[in-house]
Design a protein around this motif. Structure first.
Motif, PDB file in Angstrom:
ATOM      1  N   HIS A   1       0.620  -1.248  -0.253  1.00 28.16           N
ATOM      2  CA  HIS A   1      -0.487  -0.145  -0.162  1.00 28.16           C
ATOM      3  C   HIS A   1       0.606   1.427  -0.028  1.00 28.16           C
ATOM      4  O   HIS A   1       1.868   1.505   0.953  1.00 28.16           O
ATOM      5  CB  HIS A   1      -0.629  -0.091   1.317  1.00 28.16           C
ATOM      6  N   ASN A   2       0.298   2.140  -0.546  1.00 30.14           N
ATOM      7  CA  ASN A   2       1.222   3.464  -0.690  1.00 30.14           C
ATOM      8  C   ASN A   2       0.737   4.506   0.602  1.00 30.14           C
ATOM      9  O   ASN A   2      -0.030   4.045   0.789  1.00 30.14           O
ATOM     10  CB  ASN A   2       1.233   3.964  -2.330  1.00 30.14           C
TER      11      ASN A   2
ATOM     12  N   GLU B   1      -0.841   7.216   1.580  1.00 34.63           N
ATOM     13  CA  GLU B   1      -2.200   8.488   1.613  1.00 34.63           C
ATOM     14  C   GLU B   1      -1.833   9.426   1.778  1.00 34.63           C
ATOM     15  O   GLU B   1      -0.767   9.541   2.861  1.00 34.63           O
ATOM     16  CB  GLU B   1      -3.320   8.124   1.377  1.00 34.63           C
TER      17      GLU B   1
ATOM     18  N   ASP C   1      -2.152  10.283   5.195  1.00 38.09           N
ATOM     19  CA  ASP C   1      -1.952   9.281   5.945  1.00 38.09           C
ATOM     20  C   ASP C   1      -1.060  10.063   6.435  1.00 38.09           C
ATOM     21  O   ASP C   1      -0.420  10.497   7.736  1.00 38.09           O
ATOM     22  CB  ASP C   1      -1.293   8.551   5.489  1.00 38.09           C
TER      23      ASP C   1
ATOM     24  N   ARG D   1      -6.228   2.903   9.016  1.00 37.48           N
ATOM     25  CA  ARG D   1      -7.365   3.359   7.160  1.00 37.48           C
ATOM     26  C   ARG D   1      -7.941   1.813   6.803  1.00 37.48           C
ATOM     27  O   ARG D   1      -8.936   1.434   6.410  1.00 37.48           O
ATOM     28  CB  ARG D   1      -6.083   3.708   6.149  1.00 37.48           C
TER      29      ARG D   1
END
Length: 141
Positions: free
Chosen positions: A73-74, A76, A79, A108
């Motif tokens: 997961h990147n 965001e 975040d 998340r």
């Protein structure tokens, strides 16, 4: 079962047969049937460490990632605000960016499960809900 988050430790020791955690991590992953998730920050960290161990460790990690061993997961934009809050809250622990990114990802994804060999810090960290992540590598988990 919900996502299980993975920090860099298990990603590294999975490909280092000489590490004391190798067998435990490998055994867990052989029996686990759910989805694993991690932050791109941990992939970078694990790649750096495995490349310093041996080319075969690095190659094993990258091949496993390419086969979909863990969902990456990147980080965001939202975040980043949470990471700043967590950095301020845990300043005395000197947390690294990747740990804080994983906490933001846990919030998340709404998951409480983690694989980590860093039991000390992850036993202290708390999510916005006040709950802590449960380390599935702990004997009592």
């Amino acid at each position: 079962m919900a996502n299980v988050l993975v920090d860099s430790g298990p990603l590294i020791v999975l490909f280092d047969a000489h590490d004391r955690w190798h067998i435990k991590v490998k055994s867990f992953l052989r029996s686990y049937r759910g989805e694993l998730a991690t932050s791109a920050a941990y992939v970078t960290k694990a790649a750096w460490f495995t490349s310093s161990l041996a080319p075969a460790c690095f190659d094993g990690l990258v091949a496993w990632l390419a086969r979909g061993g863990v969902a990456i997961h990147n980080i965001e934009l939202a975040d980043l605000a949470r990471i700043r809050q967590l950095a301020s809250k845990y300043r005395d622990l000197d947390p690294d960016f990747a740990d804080l990114a994983l906490l933001a990802l846990a919030e998340r994804l709404e998951t409480l499960s983690v694989l980590t060999v860093d039991a000390r810090d992850f036993s202290i960290y708390r999510l916005r809900s006040g709950k802590r992540l449960v380390n599935l590598l702990d004997e009592g988990a």
